[in-house]
Design a protein around this motif. Sequence first.
Motif, PDB file in Angstrom:
ATOM      1  N   ARG A  43      12.699   4.207   5.080  1.00 26.77           N
ATOM      2  CA  ARG A  43      12.468   4.832   6.359  1.00 26.77           C
ATOM      3  C   ARG A  43      10.954   4.426   6.949  1.00 26.77           C
ATOM      4  N   HIS A  44      11.141   3.793   8.155  1.00 26.59           N
ATOM      5  CA  HIS A  44       9.850   3.203   8.451  1.00 26.59           C
ATOM      6  C   HIS A  44       8.666   4.393   8.674  1.00 26.59           C
ATOM      7  N   TYR A  45       8.843   5.513   9.398  1.00 31.66           N
ATOM      8  CA  TYR A  45       7.970   6.356   9.708  1.00 31.66           C
ATOM      9  C   TYR A  45       7.642   7.356   8.485  1.00 31.66           C
TER      10      TYR A  45
ATOM     11  N   ALA B 202       0.788  -1.196   0.114  1.00 29.40           N
ATOM     12  CA  ALA B 202       0.070   0.048  -0.117  1.00 29.40           C
ATOM     13  C   ALA B 202       0.851   1.270  -0.034  1.00 29.40           C
ATOM     14  N   ALA B 203       2.088   1.044   0.743  1.00 26.87           N
ATOM     15  CA  ALA B 203       2.779   2.510   0.885  1.00 26.87           C
ATOM     16  C   ALA B 203       3.531   2.856  -0.447  1.00 26.87           C
TER      17      ALA B 203
ATOM     18  N   SER C 214      15.818   9.061  10.144  1.00 24.64           N
ATOM     19  CA  SER C 214      17.103   8.387  10.349  1.00 24.64           C
ATOM     20  C   SER C 214      16.784   6.875  10.669  1.00 24.64           C
ATOM     21  N   ILE C 215      15.159   6.535  10.884  1.00 25.61           N
ATOM     22  CA  ILE C 215      14.860   5.203  11.279  1.00 25.61           C
ATOM     23  C   ILE C 215      14.540   4.485  10.301  1.00 25.61           C
TER      24      ILE C 215
ATOM     25  N   LEU D  31       4.073  -2.334   8.870  1.00 29.72           N
ATOM     26  CA  LEU D  31       4.760  -3.400   8.458  1.00 29.72           C
ATOM     27  C   LEU D  31       3.861  -4.099   7.473  1.00 29.72           C
ATOM     28  N   LEU D  32       2.686  -4.193   7.836  1.00 33.93           N
ATOM     29  CA  LEU D  32       1.668  -4.963   6.970  1.00 33.93           C
ATOM     30  C   LEU D  32       1.558  -4.241   5.547  1.00 33.93           C
ATOM     31  N   PHE D  33       1.424  -2.756   5.681  1.00 30.93           N
ATOM     32  CA  PHE D  33       1.155  -2.089   4.427  1.00 30.93           C
ATOM     33  C   PHE D  33       2.465  -1.922   3.777  1.00 30.93           C
ATOM     34  N   ASN D  34       3.491  -2.544   4.072  1.00 33.13           N
ATOM     35  CA  ASN D  34       4.822  -2.405   3.372  1.00 33.13           C
ATOM     36  C   ASN D  34       5.435  -3.844   3.501  1.00 33.13           C
TER      37      ASN D  34
END
Lengths: 363, 363
Positions: free
Chosen positions: B223-225, A212-213, B285-286, B208-211
């Motif tokens: 970058r996660h966020y 999705a992202a 940076s995460i 995490l699901l949407f990625n």
Amino acid sequence: MDRLVTNNHLVFCVIGAGNVGKAMSAYLAARGYRVHLYNRGKERIANISNGILLAQGSLRRSIRLEMVTTDLRKAVEGSDIIIVTITSLGHEELMKNLVPYLVPSQIVVLHPGRVGGALLFKKILSKNNVSNITVIELETSIFAARAENTHVRIMGIKRRVHGACLPALQTDRVVSILTGALPQIVSSPNVLYTGLMNYGMILHPAPLLFNAARVDLSHVRFRHYIDGITPSIADFLERMDKERIAVGKALDIKLMSTSQWLSEVYGSNGTNLYEILQNTSPYHSIYAPNTLRHRYIMEDVPNALVPISELASVLKIDTPLINLVIDMCSSLLKCDFRKTGRTLNKLGIANMTKKEIFQYINS
Amino acid sequence: MDRLVTNNHLVFCVIGAGNVGKAMSAYLAARGYRVHLYNRGKERIANISNGILLAQGSLRRSIRLEMVTTDLRKAVEGSDIIIVTITSLGHEELMKNLVPYLVPSQIVVLHPGRVGGALLFKKILSKNNVSNITVIELETSIFAARAENTHVRIMGIKRRVHGACLPALQTDRVVSILTGALPQIVSSPNVLYTGLMNYGMILHPAPLLFNAARVDLSHVRFRHYIDGITPSIADFLERMDKERIAVGKALDIKLMSTSQWLSEVYGSNGTNLYEILQNTSPYHSIYAPNTLRHRYIMEDVPNALVPISELASVLKIDTPLINLVIDMCSSLLKCDFRKTGRTLNKLGIANMTKKEIFQYINS
């Protein structure tokens, strides 16, 4: 009906001047049939008036259509076969608009029907007390094509596309009428079979959720089947596919798995869906949509997963993964697909037992 | 207890020699406390025997620990405060191993408890007929740190971390004992409050699901966020967060939204969660994990979303999005988190009414 059987010069009305509608019109006209092409808006037909340039492989020729119009009544009038090529999301509205102009013995072809297209149409016809119209739905589109303005290029013609009438006992008669013009159509047992053979519902919405992202970030391009489906996602899809197959089994329909279908259609090898997808060469150049509001979700969820989930519930088959994908897509996009989709109520088979459903679709 | 109140020279037993355990040990020892550091395996403590090199800002000094051991009995013996810094997935096993060595008046600090850590511990204690042990759980870790071999670098110390005892009426006494050594700890109403303030459960598993495909393809870094949470995903998370807040409200707990918390902690501005995340500079940076079997799912789903979903069900609050995330993670990873997770049964509060739950956590 006699006219249909004896007369090679059937008149076709093609509904929708998108890629497939233009391909269908050009293909039929090139084979000598009279074709009326209808489109709701002017834009797609603005420059073709009564001709389309058909480019097919090395062939480039100008094709004359008998009529190109935005007037549905005129398009339908005098035609024997009405071929609906628009997206299934537009079926309901089109069917309602079409009903007043239909005359007995016309045949409507849903090209394709998605899950329940013919059922939906039959319900609308009987609500309006129209009888003697035969509906046939195809499992998928015969053509892979791209149209632009006055040109259409047919890139692929499927050798075999299953079709079924509602009721099923008319299928053989109608297929024999159509095959003069469209020899690709072969009979299949019933309209649940043609619906359940839609593999897009397995390969489209869930991968979009799990990407999705990336889909939302329209600058990130990736290949839908190759980069968007990893081993764990493919495994999820295989388990989801088993739910679809179980629904078929409960309806005495033996369905191929998506893996088997890919092996058959593309000759792809592999020991599981992931490997088979990786080895399907046409998929190496298909990129993912760049919006979540794409037919991969907006059509496949309400018009395929929703009716299957409801059918499963009548048949007492568990479809937890199909349900999760429906509900997750609904939540993410804030669309209540379980409400807007093809519910059994909309398809005219709510509250029927399995036996009653069979009677309804067969005879 | 008198000893605890009057004696500045408390002995601490720190359980777990990961980043946070080493930071906690070095921090307490640097403040003059005697510290026993326990780790289950040898590897993480192999080279430190009785010293750790603490690097904090420009400070680099060698810290002496009283004991570094893989023997749980020795580590616990003679200690007043036992601080558990291991992941909450290891809580249950550790607690069972710990029980035989505990003596009356020892205090166990779950640093942090996640949702229901103290409840789980209390259930295990009473099952083993152990009383007179006080359990306090913290909402989150006091330290942000990275340890490697003999070195630990404390990158951040939170100014304020909420803690609550089970039962809550002991909280103020225990916090006053701890704050000599750990002045960051402040009292909060009860252990449901500390559990529900875990924002990771909102910001970790659903993204995490949407990625999922990008996370699975470990060569794709993002970058996660910042790149993993698009506007429509952030909107999903905000709606999920409202479910968490509604559960709190039903328990008379007023919770900050994740957006408010980010604004408060990082001073991030924005009119919605998406903008606030984009404006949270440490998040730039995460990077996202490169496996789906990461604590962002493996811990946050079973030990946070599952107990909240079960609590919601007792309180008759709908949590459809939380449920979807639990079930989708379970399906994708083929882990039955609703079974392995912290169910109300495991937490010792199954079949209790809201009133009974309150009595249990308060007195």
